[in-house]
Design an enzyme around this catalytic site. Structure first.
Site, PDB file in Angstrom:
ATOM      1  N   LYS A  53      -2.615  -0.127  11.100  1.00 32.32           N
ATOM      2  CA  LYS A  53      -1.382  -0.930  11.054  1.00 32.32           C
ATOM      3  C   LYS A  53      -0.575  -0.720  12.340  1.00 32.32           C
ATOM      4  CE  LYS A  53      -1.731  -0.954   6.085  1.00 32.32           C
ATOM      5  NZ  LYS A  53      -1.107  -1.031   4.774  1.00 32.32           N
ATOM      6  N   GLU A  61      -0.324  -8.047   4.124  1.00 29.74           N
ATOM      7  CA  GLU A  61       0.916  -7.945   4.907  1.00 29.74           C
ATOM      8  C   GLU A  61       1.079  -9.171   5.808  1.00 29.74           C
ATOM      9  OE1 GLU A  61       0.338  -3.959   6.409  1.00 29.74           O
ATOM     10  OE2 GLU A  61       0.664  -3.207   4.380  1.00 29.74           O
ATOM     11  N   GLU A 100      -8.034  -5.986  -2.186  1.00 32.81           N
ATOM     12  CA  GLU A 100      -6.851  -5.136  -2.070  1.00 32.81           C
ATOM     13  C   GLU A 100      -5.732  -5.695  -2.945  1.00 32.81           C
ATOM     14  OE1 GLU A 100      -6.927  -2.771   1.886  1.00 32.81           O
ATOM     15  OE2 GLU A 100      -5.862  -4.648   2.204  1.00 32.81           O
ATOM     16  N   ASN A 147      -7.372   1.138   8.625  1.00 33.23           N
ATOM     17  CA  ASN A 147      -6.415   0.167   9.163  1.00 33.23           C
ATOM     18  C   ASN A 147      -5.183   0.948   9.604  1.00 33.23           C
ATOM     19  OD1 ASN A 147      -4.605  -1.870   9.652  1.00 33.23           O
ATOM     20  ND2 ASN A 147      -4.531  -2.614   7.532  1.00 33.23           N
ATOM     21  N   SER A 154      -4.107   2.304  -1.440  1.00 32.54           N
ATOM     22  CA  SER A 154      -3.837   3.710  -1.749  1.00 32.54           C
ATOM     23  C   SER A 154      -5.109   4.528  -1.998  1.00 32.54           C
ATOM     24  CB  SER A 154      -2.868   3.838  -2.928  1.00 32.54           C
ATOM     25  OG  SER A 154      -1.623   3.237  -2.614  1.00 32.54           O
ATOM     26  N   GLY A 166      -0.026   0.820  -0.123  1.00 33.60           N
ATOM     27  CA  GLY A 166       1.086   1.613   0.377  1.00 33.60           C
ATOM     28  C   GLY A 166       2.039   2.085  -0.722  1.00 33.60           C
ATOM     29  N   HIS A 168      -5.083 -10.019   5.687  1.00 28.63           N
ATOM     30  CA  HIS A 168      -4.454  -8.855   5.063  1.00 28.63           C
ATOM     31  C   HIS A 168      -3.175  -9.285   4.348  1.00 28.63           C
ATOM     32  CE1 HIS A 168      -2.358  -5.054   4.546  1.00 28.63           C
ATOM     33  NE2 HIS A 168      -3.544  -4.484   4.636  1.00 28.63           N
TER      34      HIS A 168
HETATM   35  P1  PGA Z   1      -2.955   1.879   2.006  1.00 29.06           P
HETATM   36  O1  PGA Z   1      -3.226   0.498   2.782  1.00 29.06           O
HETATM   37  O2  PGA Z   1      -4.241   2.629   1.982  1.00 29.06           O
HETATM   38  O3  PGA Z   1      -1.888   2.561   2.816  1.00 29.06           O
HETATM   39  O4  PGA Z   1      -2.489   1.498   0.628  1.00 29.06           O
HETATM   40  C1  PGA Z   1      -4.414  -0.226   2.579  1.00 29.06           C
HETATM   41  C2  PGA Z   1      -4.394  -1.467   3.417  1.00 29.06           C
HETATM   42  O5  PGA Z   1      -3.322  -2.053   3.611  1.00 29.06           O
HETATM   43  O6  PGA Z   1      -5.450  -1.925   3.920  1.00 29.06           O
END
Ligand code: PGA
Length: 254
Positions: free
Chosen positions: A12, A98, A168, A10, A214, A174, A96
């Site tokens: 982003k 976010e 997740e 992803n 992460s 993140g 997601h």
């Molecule tokens: P990250 O993000 O690996 O940077 O923690 C995962 C995600 O948001 O799908």
């Protein structure tokens, strides 16, 4: 039948069309025709045409990061599943965290998006996961089961089995703070048990459940070794070809 691992990156809000094309060229060099794993990258919508065209016939699929539930209309700034499909996407990330948090998406909207993805001919990568306060309050399973029930409600078994579920935990995204393999496996087992109850048994046996939050070169193997973890949804580490390669290798060697 063994479930084929899937690693999704992803990106982003990183990599506009020119930079995305450069990065996709590197991914093509490394992974074209890769066996034993399904690979997906989710660029920003504006970069999808460039990436999809670069990755054509490589076996690496492209995903949208989101989609509007309607196919078209007066929705300024949005992109529909049909448009993602036309641009070359095969998957769409839905729900997601976010977007749940920053765009205030609720379970009902996300359920519409899961169905919209299928309507457009896209496979949804459907994200679920609890916040830290919910985990600390002992409510992690309850939250994830609520999200699953809402998002998969009313799907026929042959569609439900195609949904790629991504667990997740919000507190691991993140933050550098990964769920332990045991924590992740425990929730994946809960998710699979939910599928077994809500759908015919073969759905739970075949559906793929990814872990995200992460995931890095250093922890991918221990996560992917868990029996109910079928792959990873990778954010930050998917922007480095070396890190992404190490994660892909961990999935192939599992
Ligand atoms: P990250 O993000 O690996 O940077 O923690 C995962 C995600 O948001 O799908």
């Amino acid at each position: 039948m063994a479930r084929r691992p899937l690693i999704a990156g992803n990106w982003k809000m990183h990599l506009g069309p020119a930079d995305a094309d450069t990065f996709a060229t590197e991914l093509k060099r490394r992974f074209a025709g890769a066996e034993g794993v399904d690979l997906v990258v989710a660029p920003p919508a504006i970069s999808i045409p460039a990436v999809a065209s670069r990755l054509k016939h490589t076996g690496i699929d492209v995903a949208g990061q989101d989609l509007h539930p309607e196919p078209s209309g007066a929705y300024t700034g949005w992109v529909s599943g049909e448009m993602l499909k036309q641009a070359g996407a095969a998957y769409a990330i839905v729900g997601h965290s976010e977007r749940r948090e920053l765009a205030h998406e609720d379970d009902a909207l996300i359920a519409r998006k899961v169905k919209a993805a299928f309507r457009a001919g896209l496979i949804p990568i459907f994200c679920v996961g609890e916040r830290l306060a919910e985990r600390d309050a002992g409510r992690a399973e309850e939250v994830v089961l609520r999200q699953l029930g809402a998002g998969l409600q009313g799907l026929a078994p042959d569609l439900a089995v195609a949904v790629v579920i991504a667990y997740e935990p919000v507190w691991a995204i993140g933050t550098g703070r990964t769920a332990t393999p045991e924590q992740a496996q425990a929730m994946h087992a809960v998710i699979r048990a939910f599928l077994a109850e809500a759908f015919p048994a073969w759905v739970a046996g075949q559906a793929r459940i990814l872990y995200g939050g992460s995931v890095k070169a250093g922890n991918a193997r221990s996560l992917l070794d868990q029996p109910d973890i079928d792959g990873a949804l990778v954010g930050g580490a998917s922007l480095s070809a070396d890190d992404f390669s190490a994660i892909v290798d961990a999935a192939r060697g599992r």
